[in-house]
Design a protein around this motif. Sequence first.
Motif, short mmCIF file in Angstrom:
data_model
loop_
_atom_site.label_atom_id
_atom_site.label_comp_id
_atom_site.label_asym_id
_atom_site.label_seq_id
_atom_site.Cartn_x
_atom_site.Cartn_y
_atom_site.Cartn_z
N LYS A 293 -3.07 0.17 -3.93
CA LYS A 293 -2.60 -0.60 -3.66
C LYS A 293 -2.32 -1.71 -4.78
N ARG A 294 -1.18 -2.61 -4.42
CA ARG A 294 -1.06 -3.72 -5.62
C ARG A 294 -0.89 -5.33 -4.18
N ARG A 295 -1.40 -6.41 -5.55
CA ARG A 295 -1.34 -7.87 -5.17
C ARG A 295 -1.39 -8.69 -5.85
N GLU A 296 -0.14 -7.94 -6.89
CA GLU A 296 0.41 -9.23 -7.75
C GLU A 296 1.25 -10.78 -6.93
N PRO B 23 -6.72 5.33 4.98
CA PRO B 23 -7.84 5.75 3.20
C PRO B 23 -9.71 5.43 4.61
N THR B 24 -9.72 5.06 5.76
CA THR B 24 -10.73 5.12 5.98
C THR B 24 -11.45 6.04 6.90
N VAL C 167 0.82 -1.39 -0.04
CA VAL C 167 0.41 0.22 -0.07
C VAL C 167 0.69 1.28 0.21
N ALA C 168 0.84 2.53 -0.86
CA ALA C 168 1.11 3.71 -1.07
C ALA C 168 0.51 4.34 -0.52
N GLU D 217 -5.97 1.85 -7.63
CA GLU D 217 -6.34 2.86 -7.32
C GLU D 217 -7.60 3.63 -6.68
N THR D 218 -6.83 3.88 -5.90
CA THR D 218 -8.62 5.25 -5.05
C THR D 218 -8.01 6.19 -4.38
N GLU D 219 -9.35 7.54 -4.30
CA GLU D 219 -8.51 8.97 -4.00
C GLU D 219 -10.05 9.14 -3.21
#
Length: 434
Positions: free
Chosen positions: A267-270, A396-397, A220-221, A336-338
Amino acid sequence: MSDNSIRYELHECVFKNDVRKVAASLRTHDVAQKDMHGNTPLHIAIMKGHKECVQLLLAHNAPVKVKNKLGWSPIAEAISFGDRQTISSLIRKMKLQSREAIELRRPDLIMALSQMGDFFMELKWDFQSWVPLVSRILPSDICRIHKKGSNIRLDTTLVDFSDMKWERGDISFLFVGDAKPSQSLVVLDNKLKVFQKMRYEETEAEIEDEVDILMSSDVVAAQISTKSITFSRAQCGWLFRGDRTEMIGHFLADVYIINGLILESRKRREHLTDEDLHKNKAIFESFTKSGNLILDNSENQRRKSLAPPKVRPLSWEEYINSDKYLHIGRPMICKETEKHFKATLAMSEDFPLSVESLLNVLEVIAPFKHFKKLRDFVQMKLPVGFPVKIDIPILPTVTACITFQDFQFSVGIPDSYFEIPTDYQEDPSRFPDL
């Protein structure tokens, strides 16, 4: 040879895995230099899986926390690539670089604290969330800070707040400026009557535990975008509108609306398996229902390295001359979320402490991650005055409303406030996250 190849010679040698030329280029080139895409040589070595180059760059103190144009650090790319040894090496180097940065800054910080007047300060944290059911279980806290000379004491009921977990208690954090670095940071549990010195070095088992967690979790960044932030005076009144002011504690403050406050999250999950995704979802669902974060550590086996990603047919010239970002590691699975936040800020010119002095105090207590978030925000260019009340995103929340309720310069603060009580026992593992 193109201009970019000359300009980024070390990057090119790493890209092509020419270890001999990398060693030679390190004598004359900046190991921290970023290329057109914001990647350092270390980013490239990790994404290409060139382990020997990685170790060589780390031996020359390549920065580990630096981020590229997409906001990813070398550690994030290492987790994606999935080589366990590389992740371990990066964690060790990151912790070493953090300690060195603290020690470099320490003399100036101690001098700045010594030149301030002694004081007592009280601030309140209220955590809130837009996620249903979460707000009702979020904590609040009143923190009290005493400062004498180059010593600081923080009393709190909240051990830490990060990654949707926290611990309540009766906690004191001591910073003794004239003590040796290894002795200067101490956390007290006043209920159990134990203390823990802030550790400068982790055990091998702790490092390996951290690697396991990183390899099985989302990368997560998250950052607050400051590009579009503006401040406008809040208004009051129905017929005759005027600038709004408030009494915050003992201080008259001008109230501002913070416009354009955006928390950008990637958020990356590869690197995760279907089993990982299922477990992580179950953990979050359990948390939202019960308010308790339960981690399953029943499997004591270490995570194994992933098979390297397929080599992408991309030349150095194609990479360095591309106008758009070209990712050269494992193909990203990225969300990606804003999140746009409505926030207010109250600035008082009556508050006796300067923002610069506050930053020095917050630097000392930055091991508490929510205080680090406050410090990052206060470093922005704010309106005139002192931020006596402020809304900031923590996760983020989750947002926090911080209110500076009281401040008074004090004389005669006892030295015993900054000493470990004689009846307290040392417990090196009381606070595993500190």
